[in-house]
Enzyme design. Structure first.
Site, PDB file in Angstrom:
ATOM      1  N   PHE A 132       0.846  -1.195   0.000  1.00 14.40           N
ATOM      2  CA  PHE A 132       0.000   0.000   0.000  1.00 14.40           C
ATOM      3  C   PHE A 132       0.886   1.251   0.000  1.00 14.40           C
ATOM      4  CE2 PHE A 132      -2.715   3.309   1.748  1.00 14.40           C
ATOM      5  CZ  PHE A 132      -3.781   3.187   0.874  1.00 14.40           C
ATOM      6  N   ASP A 203       0.827  -4.909   8.725  1.00 18.67           N
ATOM      7  CA  ASP A 203      -0.292  -3.988   8.510  1.00 18.67           C
ATOM      8  C   ASP A 203      -1.541  -4.864   8.334  1.00 18.67           C
ATOM      9  OD1 ASP A 203      -2.256  -2.307   7.469  1.00 18.67           O
ATOM     10  OD2 ASP A 203      -0.835  -1.092   6.321  1.00 18.67           O
ATOM     11  N   TYR A 228     -11.359   2.155  10.173  1.00 21.39           N
ATOM     12  CA  TYR A 228     -12.544   2.575   9.393  1.00 21.39           C
ATOM     13  C   TYR A 228     -12.962   1.575   8.331  1.00 21.39           C
ATOM     14  CZ  TYR A 228      -8.560   4.435   6.730  1.00 21.39           C
ATOM     15  OH  TYR A 228      -7.356   4.593   6.095  1.00 21.39           O
ATOM     16  N   LYS A 229     -12.248   0.461   8.226  1.00 22.34           N
ATOM     17  CA  LYS A 229     -12.615  -0.530   7.197  1.00 22.34           C
ATOM     18  C   LYS A 229     -13.571  -1.547   7.828  1.00 22.34           C
ATOM     19  CE  LYS A 229      -8.155   0.072   4.889  1.00 22.34           C
ATOM     20  NZ  LYS A 229      -8.588   0.763   3.664  1.00 22.34           N
ATOM     21  N   ARG A 377     -12.589  -3.366  -7.579  1.00 26.15           N
ATOM     22  CA  ARG A 377     -12.416  -4.048  -6.294  1.00 26.15           C
ATOM     23  C   ARG A 377     -13.769  -4.156  -5.599  1.00 26.15           C
ATOM     24  NH1 ARG A 377      -8.524  -1.726  -1.509  1.00 26.15           N
ATOM     25  NH2 ARG A 377     -10.139  -0.133  -1.547  1.00 26.15           N
TER      26      ARG A 377
HETATM   27  C1  PLP Z   1      -2.926  -1.522   3.766  1.00 27.75           C
HETATM   28  C2  PLP Z   1      -3.290  -0.135   4.131  1.00 27.75           C
HETATM   29  N1  PLP Z   1      -2.540   0.547   5.016  1.00 27.75           N
HETATM   30  C3  PLP Z   1      -2.849   1.819   5.368  1.00 27.75           C
HETATM   31  C4  PLP Z   1      -3.955   2.448   4.842  1.00 27.75           C
HETATM   32  C5  PLP Z   1      -4.331   3.866   5.172  1.00 27.75           C
HETATM   33  O1  PLP Z   1      -3.649   4.433   6.206  1.00 27.75           O
HETATM   34  P1  PLP Z   1      -4.217   5.798   6.822  1.00 27.75           P
HETATM   35  O2  PLP Z   1      -5.420   5.444   7.635  1.00 27.75           O
HETATM   36  O3  PLP Z   1      -3.099   6.346   7.601  1.00 27.75           O
HETATM   37  O4  PLP Z   1      -4.620   6.674   5.687  1.00 27.75           O
HETATM   38  C6  PLP Z   1      -4.768   1.768   3.939  1.00 27.75           C
HETATM   39  C7  PLP Z   1      -5.967   2.444   3.383  1.00 27.75           C
HETATM   40  O5  PLP Z   1      -6.652   1.995   2.541  1.00 27.75           O
HETATM   41  C8  PLP Z   1      -4.438   0.453   3.577  1.00 27.75           C
HETATM   42  O6  PLP Z   1      -5.185  -0.211   2.694  1.00 27.75           O
END
Ligand code: PLP
Length: 418
Positions: A132, A203, A228-229, A377
């Site tokens: 990401f 992550d 938030y996911k 997606r």
């Molecule tokens: C794998 C991954 N890491 C990090 C993030 C986003 O990080 P942040 O909440 O700091 O924007 C996302 C967002 O889609 C993600 O898919």
């Protein structure tokens, strides 16, 4: 090869699966706009019904009437640890190993700098190209900040395990890939890292709340993820951090702030880290965001994550089968692993007109998203999706593809967020 019996792909058969689904009643916990099929809970989770009331209560009663007293009387000060403890069982952690703080990007910075501090004689941080973007950018930022002290190495998936060597301080990976949904074998990579004396940082943005995970069983060191996911904490919800108990007293945060101090209200000049995972806090926690996240996580109370994972994967399997049979005239290519056990809870297909097709689909009330250059997606969130939604979404996709309506210029204008 013995005959493998595939589920009957008729709409009625999917309705019958919904009738047997133990998670089906949880859909009632969400406020979903009628007539819409939401296949983007892997980007922004849907709104739980309890969230508005809970946030309203925090605003009116705790903030409005309680004012500053609420840091104590409503235990605002304890919220990062309390909400972290509620996330812990979803990821196989102990309650005292998780805290909610900052954003995923910021937490990645903190944990990777902390991991480098645990391996002062090693300079390599290792990840895969195509991780990401924020993960790659944060690692590039760390390498720039620390100059010669750190080298960022990118190795393709097939070569990554072998690239973990005695120079590696930490390997940093996203457990479920944000585009393909391919899963890393967390146990194997973590074991390999440990054999070479390195740490593994995971992550879990596309894992937490979707897959059954046992961080302590695999011996994970450090992890973080989005709120938030699949955790349904609301747009920009705060992130969570996991630090295995064995690292908690040694791991330093590069963002030493007063909320991570052992005694913030002593107001002393010198930083002294709080014991345990609380030192991963930096500044004052956002209480409104934490309240919404807590309401999202409360939906999981009593839910079996094994059932959640099984349903998410089954929804994905049904989707792949239906797209490949009912949309076989279109130029769609599966980008996700076909093998269920190698996938997370979303499914991606490539198409040269992917962006426009997704816009036309959204216009017809099926919401997924697009990831450049050509990926459609679709997220399958087990708490609020039904098997029949998979059928209806594929029929809508079929209509969009068969009619060619996506070629309309209004579906081809790129918005800022895709
Ligand atoms: C794998 C991954 N890491 C990090 C993030 C986003 O990080 P942040 O909440 O700091 O924007 C996302 C967002 O889609 C993600 O898919």
């Amino acid at each position: 090869v013995g005959a493998v019996s595939k589920p009957d792909p008729s709409r009625d058969a999917l309705i019958a699966r919904d009738a047997l689904d133990p998670l089906a009643p949880l859909r009632e916990s969400f406020d979903l706009p009628p007539g819409l099929i939401y296949l983007d809970g892997n980007s922004l989770g849907a709104l739980p019904k309890r969230t508005a009331a809970r946030v309203g209560e925090v605003v009116d009663i705790e903030w409005g009437a309680g004012l500053v007293r609420s840091w104590n009387t409503h235990d605002w000060i304890g919220a990062p640890g309390r909400v972290g403890a509620k996330i812990a069982p979803l990821i196989g952690a102990a309650a005292h190993e998780v805290v909610v703080a900052d954003s995923t990007s910021v937490n990645l910075f903190k944990l990777v700098c902390g991991a480098l501090g645990l391996r002062p004689d090693r300079r390599v941080i290792l990840t895969e190209p195509g991780n990401f973007p924020t993960d790659l950018y944060v690692l590039q930022g760390i390498a720039n900040l620390l100059g010669n002290r750190v080298e960022l190495r990118l190795r393709p998936r097939a070569e990554l395990a072998d690239a973990i060597d005695e120079e590696t301080a930490a390997v940093i990976l996203t457990h479920v890939h944000y585009k393909t949904a391919e899963r890393w074998p967390m146990d194997e990579i973590t074991a390999r890292a440990h054999r070479r004396g390195a740490l593994a940082v995971w992550d879990l943005s596309h894992t937490a709340g979707a897959l059954a995970l046992d961080l302590n069983a695999v011996g994970a060191d450090l992890a973080l993820g989005c709120g938030y996911k699949y955790l349904n904490g609301g747009p920009g919800a705060p992130s969570f951090v996991f630090v295995a108990e064995r690292w908690q007293e040694a791991l330093a945060s590069p963002l030493a702030g007063w909320m991570g101090h052992a005694a913030p209200f002593d107001f002393v000049d010198d930083y002294r880290p709080a014991p345990g995972v609380r030192r991963q806090l930096c500044g004052t926690p956002g209480i409104l965001g934490l309240a919404a996240l807590e309401a999202g996580i409360d939906v999981f109370a009593g839910v079996d994550m094994g059932e959640v994972e099984a349903k998410g994967l089954a929804l994905g399997d049904a989707f792949i089968d239906l797209v490949e049979t009912r949309c076989d005239f279109a130029n769609l290519t599966l980008e996700s692993p076909r093998e269920t056990a190698r996938r997370g809870s979303h499914v991606s297909f490539r198409h040269p007109d992917g962006y426009a097709i997704m816009q036309a689909l959204i216009d017809r009330g099926v919401i997924g998203d697009f990831r450049a250059p050509d990926i459609l997606r679709f997220g399958f969130t087990p708490l609020y999706l039904r098997f029949v939604d998979v059928w209806d979404a594929v029929e809508t996709l079929r209509g969009v593809l068969a009619s060619g309506e996506y070629r309309d210029p209004r579906f081809n204008r790129r918005a800022a967020v895709t």
